[in-house]
Design a protein around this motif. Sequence first.
Motif, short mmCIF file in Angstrom:
data_model
loop_
_atom_site.label_atom_id
_atom_site.label_comp_id
_atom_site.label_asym_id
_atom_site.label_seq_id
_atom_site.Cartn_x
_atom_site.Cartn_y
_atom_site.Cartn_z
N THR A 99 -10.22 -0.63 0.36
CA THR A 99 -10.77 0.62 0.84
C THR A 99 -9.65 1.54 1.33
OG1 THR A 99 -12.80 -0.49 1.56
CG2 THR A 99 -12.35 1.68 2.51
N THR A 100 -9.69 2.79 0.92
CA THR A 100 -8.68 3.76 1.35
C THR A 100 -8.91 4.13 2.81
OG1 THR A 100 -8.41 4.65 -0.88
CG2 THR A 100 -7.73 6.06 0.95
N VAL A 146 -3.75 5.83 3.60
CA VAL A 146 -3.17 4.58 3.09
C VAL A 146 -4.10 4.04 2.01
CG1 VAL A 146 -2.37 2.27 3.68
CG2 VAL A 146 -2.17 4.11 5.36
N SER A 147 -3.54 3.76 0.85
CA SER A 147 -4.37 3.28 -0.26
C SER A 147 -3.67 2.17 -1.01
CB SER A 147 -4.68 4.44 -1.22
OG SER A 147 -3.49 5.01 -1.73
N ASN A 148 -4.47 1.29 -1.58
CA ASN A 148 -3.96 0.19 -2.39
C ASN A 148 -5.07 -0.23 -3.35
OD1 ASN A 148 -1.48 -1.66 -2.47
ND2 ASN A 148 -3.16 -3.12 -2.58
N ALA A 155 0.83 -1.21 0.00
CA ALA A 155 0.00 0.00 0.00
C ALA A 155 0.86 1.26 0.00
CB ALA A 155 -0.92 0.00 1.21
N GLU A 156 0.31 2.32 -0.57
CA GLU A 156 0.99 3.62 -0.59
C GLU A 156 0.60 4.41 0.65
OE1 GLU A 156 -0.30 7.25 -2.92
OE2 GLU A 156 1.43 6.65 -4.11
N ASP A 213 0.25 13.79 5.73
CA ASP A 213 -0.05 15.20 5.45
C ASP A 213 -0.01 15.49 3.95
OD1 ASP A 213 -0.25 15.62 8.20
OD2 ASP A 213 1.89 16.05 8.38
N GLY A 214 -0.51 14.52 3.17
CA GLY A 214 -0.61 14.71 1.73
C GLY A 214 0.64 14.40 0.94
N GLN A 215 1.73 13.99 1.62
CA GLN A 215 2.99 13.71 0.95
C GLN A 215 3.32 12.23 1.04
OE1 GLN A 215 4.67 16.02 -0.82
NE2 GLN A 215 3.05 17.48 -0.27
N PRO A 216 3.68 11.59 -0.11
CA PRO A 216 4.08 10.18 -0.06
C PRO A 216 5.29 10.00 0.84
CG PRO A 216 3.72 10.92 -2.33
CD PRO A 216 3.71 12.15 -1.47
N ILE A 217 5.33 8.89 1.54
CA ILE A 217 6.42 8.65 2.47
C ILE A 217 6.78 7.17 2.44
CG2 ILE A 217 4.94 8.23 4.46
CD1 ILE A 217 7.01 9.75 6.16
N ASN A 218 8.06 6.88 2.59
CA ASN A 218 8.53 5.50 2.62
C ASN A 218 8.82 5.08 4.05
OD1 ASN A 218 8.52 5.24 -0.24
ND2 ASN A 218 10.50 6.28 -0.35
N THR A 219 8.62 3.81 4.31
CA THR A 219 8.94 3.28 5.64
C THR A 219 10.40 2.85 5.66
OG1 THR A 219 8.31 1.02 5.03
CG2 THR A 219 6.59 2.46 5.93
#
Length: 226
Positions: free
Chosen positions: A89-90, A83-85, A56-57, A61-67
């Motif tokens: 369901t988002t 979180v979306s995939n 999942a992405e 705060d509206g910015q993509p982030i990596n773990t």
Amino acid sequence: MEEVRYFIYKYKKSFIVLVTILILIIIALSIIRLITELNQRQGKLAVPINIVPSSAEIQIDGQPINTHKGEIFVTPGDHKIKVSNPGFTTYENSFSAYDWNAPGQYIGLSPESDDAKKWYSKNPRLYKELEQAAYQESVEYGKKFNERWPITKILPIKDPYFTISYRPVKQTGDIYLTIKGTSPRYRMFAIDHLRKQGFEPTDYNIEFIGFKNPLDIKEGSYEQSN
């Protein structure tokens, strides 16, 4: 065979130099990446995160982030997570992270499409482990909170003449005792009750609900009589 040996012998030094340069470049890039990551995390808090499905992405705060090793890094304060995939369901929610407590984000997306439902049916263990991790963190948080503020174990106290509860301060992890009584006499009953329970009220911040301090007079709020 002789030609191969000759080639190796002839270019051996050049090959060693080339390999050495490549190794140094890799080391330099690794150091630069490490320094960049440390600078990006400076002043930020590590928040544990576990998402199912892991593909999942994540947006903070509206910015993509990596773990990174099961963590995300955020500044102290309030944040929004999304979180979306595809096929699921988002998930959208808010959370707070402060020095005293940065609660983990344990999120399992609900399947919507047929393919997602098939994936879900094949991976129930991942959702079970997610629930267990969230529960364990909740238990640990409750234990630490009660150790820090043992008085909360006896609250709220509801008496016919007064009520004693508490209000947490999320920014610091402190608490305010809240005392509600219909008269000064009953408010003192509440204070005495806490002392009888083995707690010293002066060790805590206290808010008296429904009581206005008569000494807290704002300028211009009264008229001076002649």
